[in-house]
Design a protein around this motif. Structure first.
Motif, PDB file in Angstrom:
ATOM      1  N   TYR B  69       0.845  -1.204   0.000  1.00 11.26           N
ATOM      2  CA  TYR B  69       0.000   0.000   0.000  1.00 11.26           C
ATOM      3  C   TYR B  69       0.871   1.241   0.000  1.00 11.26           C
ATOM      4  O   TYR B  69       1.861   1.300   0.718  1.00 11.26           O
ATOM      5  CB  TYR B  69      -0.894   0.036   1.246  1.00 11.26           C
ATOM      6  N   LYS B  78      -7.391   3.116  -2.524  1.00 12.34           N
ATOM      7  CA  LYS B  78      -8.653   2.472  -2.881  1.00 12.34           C
ATOM      8  C   LYS B  78      -9.114   1.471  -1.822  1.00 12.34           C
ATOM      9  O   LYS B  78     -10.222   1.534  -1.342  1.00 12.34           O
ATOM     10  CB  LYS B  78      -8.516   1.776  -4.244  1.00 12.34           C
ATOM     11  N   ASN B  79      -8.231   0.539  -1.515  1.00  9.93           N
ATOM     12  CA  ASN B  79      -8.632  -0.541  -0.611  1.00  9.93           C
ATOM     13  C   ASN B  79      -8.222  -0.256   0.843  1.00  9.93           C
ATOM     14  O   ASN B  79      -7.524  -1.030   1.467  1.00  9.93           O
ATOM     15  CB  ASN B  79      -8.066  -1.866  -1.089  1.00  9.93           C
ATOM     16  N   LYS B  81      -9.926  -0.297   3.484  1.00  6.76           N
ATOM     17  CA  LYS B  81     -10.472  -1.249   4.452  1.00  6.76           C
ATOM     18  C   LYS B  81      -9.530  -2.440   4.610  1.00  6.76           C
ATOM     19  O   LYS B  81      -9.313  -2.935   5.712  1.00  6.76           O
ATOM     20  CB  LYS B  81     -11.844  -1.722   3.961  1.00  6.76           C
ATOM     21  N   ASP B  82      -8.968  -2.868   3.496  1.00  5.00           N
ATOM     22  CA  ASP B  82      -8.031  -3.986   3.528  1.00  5.00           C
ATOM     23  C   ASP B  82      -6.773  -3.610   4.319  1.00  5.00           C
ATOM     24  O   ASP B  82      -6.251  -4.398   5.108  1.00  5.00           O
ATOM     25  CB  ASP B  82      -7.686  -4.375   2.084  1.00  5.00           C
TER      26      ASP B  82
END
Lengths: 279, 290
Positions: B69, B78-79, B81-82
């Motif tokens: 990330y 974007k992700n 939450k991940d």
């Protein structure tokens, strides 16, 4: 003259009928002009004691005397004039938008005349070294500065005892050091009693006397030197001794004579020097 | 996960009268599996740094990498939450965030949010209760019936239940009694190794930084003041004092022994008992040289 300022006589307290006793038949005395440290594991009853002293809580059994008065619903307003408390989280105790207003709050509540109020605000901020911050917003100060303002607010109402309920727990080491220095100066200058509830082992070394709580009972009342000579017992009740006391303990267990339980580096070095010069 | 900061600035309320640069030009790189301590006095930027680790903040300038990330000022991640699933943060006084009726529900909240199924959640709950040393019988109790230390463990169990790869701890032992503090740190140390975590510990305790961390980053005024192995960083007493930090007691006493008694011993992570033995030998041997 040494006089008893706070007395607990066979006090028991619980937070409700279905709860266990938080304090079980405890008795002790605190003298005016004395620095008392209260230590104990989480849930041992330390903070309950603080809240009983100024009548935030009232005991189910026994009697508490503060400044010659039994603590009860009729006397709490008088008692709170002589008992000042500083809590753990500095952010929870500000009401004013400036440091000056905050210190004024307690004085306004007591109907102090304006002239005297100004004098007291200036004096108490001066005592804690915060005069330069008189018009600052309290919530923008550092943790140590906030606690100093909290102490100034209490000093302004000229109490006879200050209770610090883990007042340094949220501060960094420098902030802790500042607060304890401030408190010490204030205590000596105004001849106050000081009750410091703490987990900070090094803070205890400065006290005149230590009350050790365990499971809602007074486990030991003694001076710091004696308290720190009981490593195993303290560890059994969830407490510990400072690093210096531990090192002294280990040295003495391997035959280095340590006569006087050292409380700080200097005292340990003296003991080491004595041993060294005899070899 | 490997974590790096590259020339990171973070400014609160930019372009307003309240503009405040909390981090400036901060760079460091931490290998996966490292136990990192972040130290620095109040206002040095510690909390701002850790809020970047799970994307609560994104840099005003520069780049933060957490595994794959990347956090940059230009684009929204974007992700997110991940990322938050993989980086667990234990904030100060985490017990203040407990809110469910039972401990079981409180622990389940995180994994449920991240889409775990009922079966898996049940298993996780049993596992994390063991990890934080809480008896299973407590699961049906209200978190508010517990003692302070137990409440904190329950809150930490909620973070662990999401099975993070990076664990961020902000002053996790504040307010605990001495045994509670030691037990809590031992627990994190054990988890760090058994789960092969990358751990960030923000602490005021130089003793804990020395004892548990592989790497220490010293912050001052939002920038890196020094970094390295704790046993080396903490020898630099003068510089640390300049930024209002102290050194661990054990190193302090060794310095004083050298200064006052002329005996030079070095700190190698020895126990107090071993140190006492070395001191005794050195002090006893001193007489023959004089």
């Amino acid at each position: 003259m040494k006089k008893v300022f706070i007395a607990f006589r066979n006090v028991s307290f619980r937070y409700g009928e279905e709860y266990p006793w938080a304090l079980k038949n405890i008795s002790f005395e605190i003298f005016s002009d004395e620095w008392i440290a209260i230590i104990g594991h989480n849930g041992s009853g330390k903070s309950t004691i603080a809240k009983l002293i100024n009548g935030l809580l009232l005991p189910q059994e026994g009697e508490i005397i503060v400044d010659g008065m039994p603590v009860n619903e009729e006397t709490i307003w008088d008692i709170r004039k002589s008992v000042g408390m500083v809590f753990q989280n500095p952010d929870n105790q500000f009401v004013g938008t400036t440091v000056r207003d905050d210190v004024a709050f307690g004085l306004e509540n007591r109907g102090i005349a304006r002239e005297e109020m100004i004098q007291r605000i200036n004096d108490s901020l001066d005592a804690v070294g915060m005069t330069d911050y008189i018009l600052h917003e309290p919530h923008r100060l550092s943790g140590g500065q906030k606690q100093r303002v909290a102490i100034a607010s209490i000093l302004a109402i000229s109490p006879e005892v200050i209770i610090l309920d883990e007042a340094t727990a949220m501060l960094d080491p420098k902030g802790r050091h500042e607060i304890m220095n401030t408190v010490n100066e204030v205590k000596n200058k105004h001849h106050l009693a000081l009750v410091a509830i703490t987990h900070d082992l090094n803070e205890i070394t400065q006290a005149d006397r230590v009350i050790v709580m365990s499971e809602g009972e007074v486990w030991l009342e003694s001076n710091p030197r004696d308290v720190f000579s009981r490593k195993e017992e303290l560890q059994q009740i969830g407490l510990d001794i400072p690093f210096i006391a531990k090192l002294a303990d280990d040295l003495s267990s391997i035959g280095v004579p340590i006569k006087n339980q050292p409380l700080n580096h200097e005292e340990l070095l003296i003991e080491l020097w004595k041993y060294h010069s005899k070899m | 996960m490997e974590i790096s900061f590259k020339n990171v600035d973070y400014t609160y309320q930019p372009n307003t009268p309240f503009e405040h640069k909390a981090i400036r030009n901060l760079s460091f790189k931490v290998a996966s599996g490292t136990f990192v301590a972040i130290v620095g006095h109040t206002g040095s930027g510690k909390s701002t740094v850790i809020q970047h680790l799970n994307g609560l903040l994104t840099p005003t300038y520069g780049e933060v990498s957490i595994g794959d990330y990347k956090l940059t000022p230009e684009k929204k991640i974007k992700n997110i939450k991940d990322l938050r699933k993989r980086v667990g943060v234990v904030f100060q006084y985490p017990e203040h965030q407990l809110f469910e009726e039972t401990i079981e529900k409180d622990i389940a909240f995180g994994p449920k949010n991240f889409g775990a199924n009922e079966e898996a959640i049940k298993e996780r709950i049993i596992e994390v209760m063991q990890s934080v040393n809480l008896p299973e019988q407590l699961l049906t109790r209200s978190p508010f019936d517990l003692s302070g230390g137990q409440m904190r463990r329950a809150a930490i169990a909620g973070v662990l239940a999401v099975d993070p790869e990076v664990l961020v701890l902000d002053e996790p032992t504040a307010g605990l009694d001495p045994r509670g503090q030691r037990d809590m740190m031992e627990m994190f140390y054990r988890l760090h190794h058994s789960k092969k975590l990358t751990t960030f510990l923000v602490t005021h305790s130089m003793e804990d930084a020395l004892e548990y961390a592989d790497h220490v980053i010293v912050l001052d005024k939002g920038t890196k003041f020094m970094e390295g192995k704790p046993s080396e960083v903490f020898l630099r007493q003068k510089e640390l004092n300049e930024v209002q930090l102290d050194i661990p007691e054990v190193i302090k006493i060794l310095f004083k022994v050298k200064e006052k008694l002329g005996i030079s011993l070095s700190y190698k992570g020895q126990s107090t008992y071993d140190l006492a033995c070395e001191l005794k030998a050195a002090l006893g041997g001193g007489s023959t040289n004089e």
